[in-house]
Design an enzyme around this catalytic site. Structure first.
Site, PDB file in Angstrom:
ATOM      1  N   CYS A  25       0.838  -1.194   0.000  1.00  7.17           N
ATOM      2  CA  CYS A  25       0.000   0.000   0.000  1.00  7.17           C
ATOM      3  C   CYS A  25       0.876   1.248   0.000  1.00  7.17           C
ATOM      4  O   CYS A  25       1.939   1.269   0.611  1.00  7.17           O
ATOM      5  CB  CYS A  25      -0.867   0.065   1.254  1.00  7.17           C
ATOM      6  SG  CYS A  25      -1.966  -1.312   1.426  1.00  7.17           S
ATOM      7  N   ARG A  44       2.648   0.354  -6.127  1.00 11.22           N
ATOM      8  CA  ARG A  44       2.783  -0.429  -4.890  1.00 11.22           C
ATOM      9  C   ARG A  44       1.518  -1.185  -4.526  1.00 11.22           C
ATOM     10  O   ARG A  44       1.550  -2.109  -3.727  1.00 11.22           O
ATOM     11  CB  ARG A  44       3.123   0.506  -3.730  1.00 11.22           C
ATOM     12  CG  ARG A  44       4.476   1.142  -3.864  1.00 11.22           C
ATOM     13  CD  ARG A  44       4.647   2.147  -2.753  1.00 11.22           C
ATOM     14  NE  ARG A  44       4.743   1.478  -1.471  1.00 11.22           N
ATOM     15  CZ  ARG A  44       5.869   1.321  -0.806  1.00 11.22           C
ATOM     16  NH1 ARG A  44       6.986   1.764  -1.303  1.00 11.22           N
ATOM     17  NH2 ARG A  44       5.890   0.716   0.352  1.00 11.22           N
ATOM     18  N   TRP A  99      -3.446  -2.354  -1.396  1.00  7.05           N
ATOM     19  CA  TRP A  99      -3.290  -3.747  -1.823  1.00  7.05           C
ATOM     20  C   TRP A  99      -3.858  -4.549  -0.653  1.00  7.05           C
ATOM     21  O   TRP A  99      -3.237  -4.673   0.389  1.00  7.05           O
ATOM     22  CB  TRP A  99      -1.817  -4.073  -2.075  1.00  7.05           C
ATOM     23  CG  TRP A  99      -1.601  -5.443  -2.622  1.00  7.05           C
ATOM     24  CD1 TRP A  99      -1.622  -5.823  -3.940  1.00  7.05           C
ATOM     25  CD2 TRP A  99      -1.313  -6.637  -1.869  1.00  7.05           C
ATOM     26  NE1 TRP A  99      -1.384  -7.173  -4.040  1.00  7.05           N
ATOM     27  CE2 TRP A  99      -1.193  -7.695  -2.802  1.00  7.05           C
ATOM     28  CE3 TRP A  99      -1.159  -6.927  -0.521  1.00  7.05           C
ATOM     29  CZ2 TRP A  99      -0.907  -9.004  -2.419  1.00  7.05           C
ATOM     30  CZ3 TRP A  99      -0.890  -8.228  -0.131  1.00  7.05           C
ATOM     31  CH2 TRP A  99      -0.762  -9.248  -1.081  1.00  7.05           C
ATOM     32  N   ASN A 134      -0.418   0.998   6.218  1.00  9.83           N
ATOM     33  CA  ASN A 134       0.234  -0.037   5.414  1.00  9.83           C
ATOM     34  C   ASN A 134       0.725  -1.086   6.398  1.00  9.83           C
ATOM     35  O   ASN A 134       1.418  -0.750   7.351  1.00  9.83           O
ATOM     36  CB  ASN A 134       1.416   0.601   4.664  1.00  9.83           C
ATOM     37  CG  ASN A 134       2.128  -0.382   3.772  1.00  9.83           C
ATOM     38  OD1 ASN A 134       1.673  -1.493   3.574  1.00  9.83           O
ATOM     39  ND2 ASN A 134       3.250   0.043   3.221  1.00  9.83           N
ATOM     40  N   GLY A 135       0.344  -2.356   6.190  1.00 10.08           N
ATOM     41  CA  GLY A 135       0.791  -3.412   7.088  1.00 10.08           C
ATOM     42  C   GLY A 135      -0.377  -4.269   7.529  1.00 10.08           C
ATOM     43  O   GLY A 135      -1.454  -4.239   6.929  1.00 10.08           O
ATOM     44  N   GLU A 180      13.497 -17.361 -13.955  1.00 12.69           N
ATOM     45  CA  GLU A 180      13.127 -15.949 -14.065  1.00 12.69           C
ATOM     46  C   GLU A 180      12.251 -15.730 -15.309  1.00 12.69           C
ATOM     47  O   GLU A 180      11.293 -14.949 -15.279  1.00 12.69           O
ATOM     48  CB  GLU A 180      14.397 -15.079 -14.111  1.00 12.69           C
ATOM     49  CG  GLU A 180      14.193 -13.611 -14.401  1.00 12.69           C
ATOM     50  CD  GLU A 180      13.326 -12.861 -13.387  1.00 12.69           C
ATOM     51  OE1 GLU A 180      12.938 -13.437 -12.356  1.00 12.69           O
ATOM     52  OE2 GLU A 180      13.009 -11.692 -13.660  1.00 12.69           O
ATOM     53  N   LYS A 195       8.515 -14.186 -15.118  1.00 12.24           N
ATOM     54  CA  LYS A 195       8.153 -12.964 -15.847  1.00 12.24           C
ATOM     55  C   LYS A 195       6.944 -13.241 -16.722  1.00 12.24           C
ATOM     56  O   LYS A 195       6.009 -12.463 -16.785  1.00 12.24           O
ATOM     57  CB  LYS A 195       9.359 -12.569 -16.710  1.00 12.24           C
ATOM     58  CG  LYS A 195       9.528 -11.159 -17.017  1.00 12.24           C
ATOM     59  CD  LYS A 195      10.371 -10.433 -15.989  1.00 12.24           C
ATOM     60  CE  LYS A 195       9.945 -10.730 -14.597  1.00 12.24           C
ATOM     61  NZ  LYS A 195      10.619 -10.184 -13.533  1.00 12.24           N
ATOM     62  N   GLU A 244       3.657 -13.745 -14.661  1.00 15.46           N
ATOM     63  CA  GLU A 244       3.158 -12.618 -13.870  1.00 15.46           C
ATOM     64  C   GLU A 244       2.557 -11.512 -14.723  1.00 15.46           C
ATOM     65  O   GLU A 244       1.646 -10.824 -14.281  1.00 15.46           O
ATOM     66  CB  GLU A 244       4.194 -12.074 -12.882  1.00 15.46           C
ATOM     67  CG  GLU A 244       5.348 -11.314 -13.459  1.00 15.46           C
ATOM     68  CD  GLU A 244       6.354 -10.854 -12.405  1.00 15.46           C
ATOM     69  OE1 GLU A 244       5.946 -10.399 -11.332  1.00 15.46           O
ATOM     70  OE2 GLU A 244       7.564 -10.953 -12.671  1.00 15.46           O
ATOM     71  N   HIS A 279      12.255 -36.758 -15.277  1.00 14.73           N
ATOM     72  CA  HIS A 279      11.802 -37.238 -13.962  1.00 14.73           C
ATOM     73  C   HIS A 279      10.347 -36.851 -13.690  1.00 14.73           C
ATOM     74  O   HIS A 279       9.896 -36.938 -12.559  1.00 14.73           O
ATOM     75  CB  HIS A 279      12.711 -36.688 -12.860  1.00 14.73           C
ATOM     76  CG  HIS A 279      14.122 -37.162 -12.987  1.00 14.73           C
ATOM     77  ND1 HIS A 279      14.501 -38.451 -12.724  1.00 14.73           N
ATOM     78  CD2 HIS A 279      15.242 -36.516 -13.384  1.00 14.73           C
ATOM     79  CE1 HIS A 279      15.798 -38.585 -12.946  1.00 14.73           C
ATOM     80  NE2 HIS A 279      16.273 -37.426 -13.348  1.00 14.73           N
ATOM     81  N   LYS A 338       4.270  -3.890  -6.303  1.00 16.90           N
ATOM     82  CA  LYS A 338       5.713  -3.751  -6.168  1.00 16.90           C
ATOM     83  C   LYS A 338       6.014  -3.597  -4.690  1.00 16.90           C
ATOM     84  O   LYS A 338       5.153  -3.141  -3.934  1.00 16.90           O
ATOM     85  CB  LYS A 338       6.117  -2.467  -6.910  1.00 16.90           C
ATOM     86  CG  LYS A 338       7.585  -2.322  -7.179  1.00 16.90           C
ATOM     87  CD  LYS A 338       7.981  -3.049  -8.420  1.00 16.90           C
ATOM     88  CE  LYS A 338       9.415  -2.819  -8.796  1.00 16.90           C
ATOM     89  NZ  LYS A 338       9.832  -3.798  -9.820  1.00 16.90           N
TER      90      LYS A 338
HETATM   91  N1  HGA Z   1      -4.216  -4.473   6.129  1.00 17.39           N
HETATM   92  C1  HGA Z   1      -4.601  -3.281   5.416  1.00 17.39           C
HETATM   93  C2  HGA Z   1      -3.413  -2.698   4.670  1.00 17.39           C
HETATM   94  C3  HGA Z   1      -2.901  -3.620   3.639  1.00 17.39           C
HETATM   95  C4  HGA Z   1      -1.503  -3.332   3.173  1.00 17.39           C
HETATM   96  O1  HGA Z   1      -0.679  -2.747   3.836  1.00 17.39           O
HETATM   97  N2  HGA Z   1      -1.135  -3.778   1.979  1.00 17.39           N
HETATM   98  O2  HGA Z   1       0.138  -3.567   1.535  1.00 17.39           O
HETATM   99  C5  HGA Z   1      -5.752  -3.552   4.471  1.00 17.39           C
HETATM  100  O3  HGA Z   1      -6.025  -4.701   4.115  1.00 17.39           O
HETATM  101  O4  HGA Z   1      -6.404  -2.597   4.079  1.00 17.39           O
END
Ligand code: HGA
Length: 612
Positions: A2, A27, A73, A99-100, A487, A491, A494, A510, A607
């Protein structure tokens, strides 16, 4: 992941926040939102989707400051408008971006609900908004700093947060624990961001918060402190950020721009590091004395995703050139398996962003057990760069596309320099050192040639269009070709969303040979080296089962062995993987374009992986 941005000062926050979010969107990009304080009232706007949708949705009257913004995210709850940040307390006084992951969110939610709080989202983040509000209601907090400290003392988990309060409209309080937060110092204005990219064009003076640190920013300046209210001393650093590097320019996508930048990014990785006199590499940032460097017996490399595959190549370079046993492992596994940490092992942590949470945790675990860790990192001043004992910056410049390209090749170049450096202290002959250095210097010109050939012939694009139509693609290689295959498959899958799998060539028989049929194309690395005949035999085995083959080789292969050959220039055998990676990047790119994928922002990814 995020992105967080915040502004306090005399200007209206919204345009600054939107601009910052646009720069951070790589991000995380499933939803976005901003909140500003306008004449003592909180104004919040959120969308499920992109920052562009948020911008389009923003009324002209959306004015005021301070303000905070977020691009998400999702970890907790779907990417809906309700779950988008900022999250607000029930009284509409406090707004929070985060974020987290708040690990005890369920427990906190239950407690708050028992106190009558109503939740409007499924996120873990919303608990923080309610906790800050509760700090004022029942916790005895008198100012926002106290309230945020009160809230965070109850929180278990990782966070970078920014909080605004209508009762304290001159400030933003921010905190960091495991997720990056930095302050930007302006002229009678201050910024906050999760990533220095958001500050481009505003200021180059930044202050990086450390874990466990909080800050209050006002238009006049900042103050940093800890959860128990002790002040901390910080020295601002100057960001050396090339603004132009973060623009897509004339290219259709960042991905193809960054592929095309590789001749220049490799030159930057080499600049000032070639010691012509002693045929070695000069790596000033390692912070290792010659004696220390000589005492290491082994090298262990840690990274995630492409960084781990670059590490596989790094391990081979170090074994080949320095004759030290070297292995690479995914940091996300390493951190949880109670690894044996040896004093005579040199540990190398690889991360483009320098924020990869699993790699950071592995570094911290190593350091706790006395391991000596150096980093190979792109982003200067990032958390891993600051955490390690020394290292090599790859200087690839900003990498905006989610799929790693120039950071991958520059990391392998950094490993080649490290291998020569360690080798020349051991038994690598001067002529051998010189051979590798000459090979490195030639790489930019050879990559130009690959790019020019493709412009002229369109071979890779044509192959990509064909294989993009298949349900699955196999990538194979031997020895140094094996990480290239890994790699290449990564690539391809993704950015195109077509299933791709990598196998070591000799492993085909195998198991996966059972899959080979006219429907399953194989992309094979077939360098002109001492294993050429072995690779040719593998191709024969695939052809005998009517499998289509695309070969990556130094000369055209016969039609019996391959349907198509992508011919690339030859380097020193140890460096060939760097050149072989480039056509595979182009293959993935053209497949994604042919399938009309969101090339720079593939679904479900982001990212800079800052959450577990
Ligand atoms: N847990 C929070 C923030 C998600 C986050 O940091 N993503 O990188 C949420 O789900 O909104």
């Amino acid at each position: 992941m995020c992105g967080i941005v915040g502004y306090v000062g005399a200007q209206d926050a919204a345009p600054i926040l939107i601009e910052g979010l646009n720069r951070l969107e790589y991000r995380g990009y499933d939803s976005a939102g901003i909140a500003v304080i306008q004449r003592g009232q909180l104004k919040v706007r959120k969308v499920s989707g992109r920052v562009a949708d948020l911008q389009a949705d923003l009324p002209a009257r959306f004015k005021g400051a301070p303000g905070i913004g977020h691009t998400r995210w999702a970890t907790h709850g779907e990417p809906t408008v309700d779950n988008a940040h900022p999250h607000v307390d029930s009284a509409g006084r406090i707004a929070v971006v985060h974020n987290g992951i708040i690990e005890n969110a369920e427990e906190l939610r239950a407690k708050l609900q028992a106190d009558g709080v109503e939740f409007t989202s499924q996120t873990d983040t919303e608990t923080v908004a309610h906790l800050v509000a509760a700090a004022f209601r029942t916790g005895g907090a008198e100012d926002l700093e106290q309230a945020v400290r009160y809230a965070l003392r109850q929180v278990v988990g990782a966070y970078g947060i920014a909080v605004v309060d209508t009762e304290h409209p001159d400030r933003i309080v921010v905190a960091r624990n495991g997720s990056p937060v930095l302050l930007g110092i302006g002229e009678k204005e201050m910024f906050v961001a999760s990533d220095v990219a958001a500050l481009v064009g505003h200021t180059r003076q930044v202050v990086y918060l450390d874990d466990g640190e909080l800050a209050t920013i006002t238009a006049g300046g900042y103050r940093t402190f800890t959860l128990d209210a002790r002040s901390t001393a910080k020295t601002p650093s100057e960001v050396d950020w090339d603004v132009v590097g973060a623009e897509v320019g004339d290219h259709a996508h960042f991905l193809v721009k960054e592929i095309a930048e590789q001749p220049r990014s490799i030159e930057r990785a080499l600049r000032g590091r070639l010691d012509e006199r002693f045929n070695t590499a000069h790596l000033g940032g390692l912070n290792l004395t010659v004696r220390e460097a000589r005492e290491f017996r082994r090298v262990k490399i840690l990274g995630c995703g492409s960084a781990c595959y670059a590490g596989d190549l790094g391990a081979q370079l170090i074994e080949d050139l320095a004759r030290m046993p070297a292995t690479s492992e995914s940091a996300s596994e390493f951190r949880y398996r109670n690894p044996v940490v040896e004093p005579d092992t040199l540990y190398v942590a690889v991360s483009q962003s320098g924020e990869t949470v699993d790699t950071l945790a592995a570094v911290q675990e190593l350091q706790r057990k006395g391991g000596r860790v150096i980093g190979i990192v792109n982003v200067v001043g990032s958390t891993i760069a600051r955490q390690v004992d020394g290292g090599i910056y790859i200087h690839a410049g900003p990498e905006m596309s989610v799929a790693a390209t120039k950071s991958f090749t520059s990391t392998v170049v950094a490993f080649a320099l490290l291998a020569v450096h360690l080798g020349r202290m051991r038994d690598l002959a001067p002529t051998e050192g010189r051979r590798i250095l000459d090979g490195l210097v030639a790489l930019p010109g050879q990559i130009e040639q690959i790019l020019d050939d493709e412009k002229r012939t369109g071979t890779i694009e044509a192959v990509a269009r064909e294989i993009a139509q298949r349900p699955s693609v196999l990538f194979i290689g031997r020895r140094r070709g094996w990480p290239v295959a890994k790699e290449g498959a990564q690539k391809f899958k993704e950015v195109s969303y077509v299933h791709a799998e990598a196998y070591a060539s000799a492993e085909l028989k195998h198991g996966p040979l059972a899959l080979v049929s006219p429907e399953l194309p194989t992309v094979a690395c077939v360098p002109d080296d001492d294993l050429h005949e072995k690779n040719v035999s593998t191709l024969a085995e695939i052809r005998a089962r009517k499998g289509p083959v695309v070969a990556l080789a130094h000369r055209e292969l016969s039609a019996e062995l391959a349907d198509r050959t992508i011919v690339i220039p030859q380097s020193e055998p140890e460096l060939d993987p760097i050149l072989m990676s480039v056509p595979l990047q182009l293959l993935a790119y053209h497949a994604a374009v042919a399938l009309e994928r969101d090339v720079d922002r593939p679904r479900n990814l982001a990212k800079s992986v800052t959450v577990e």
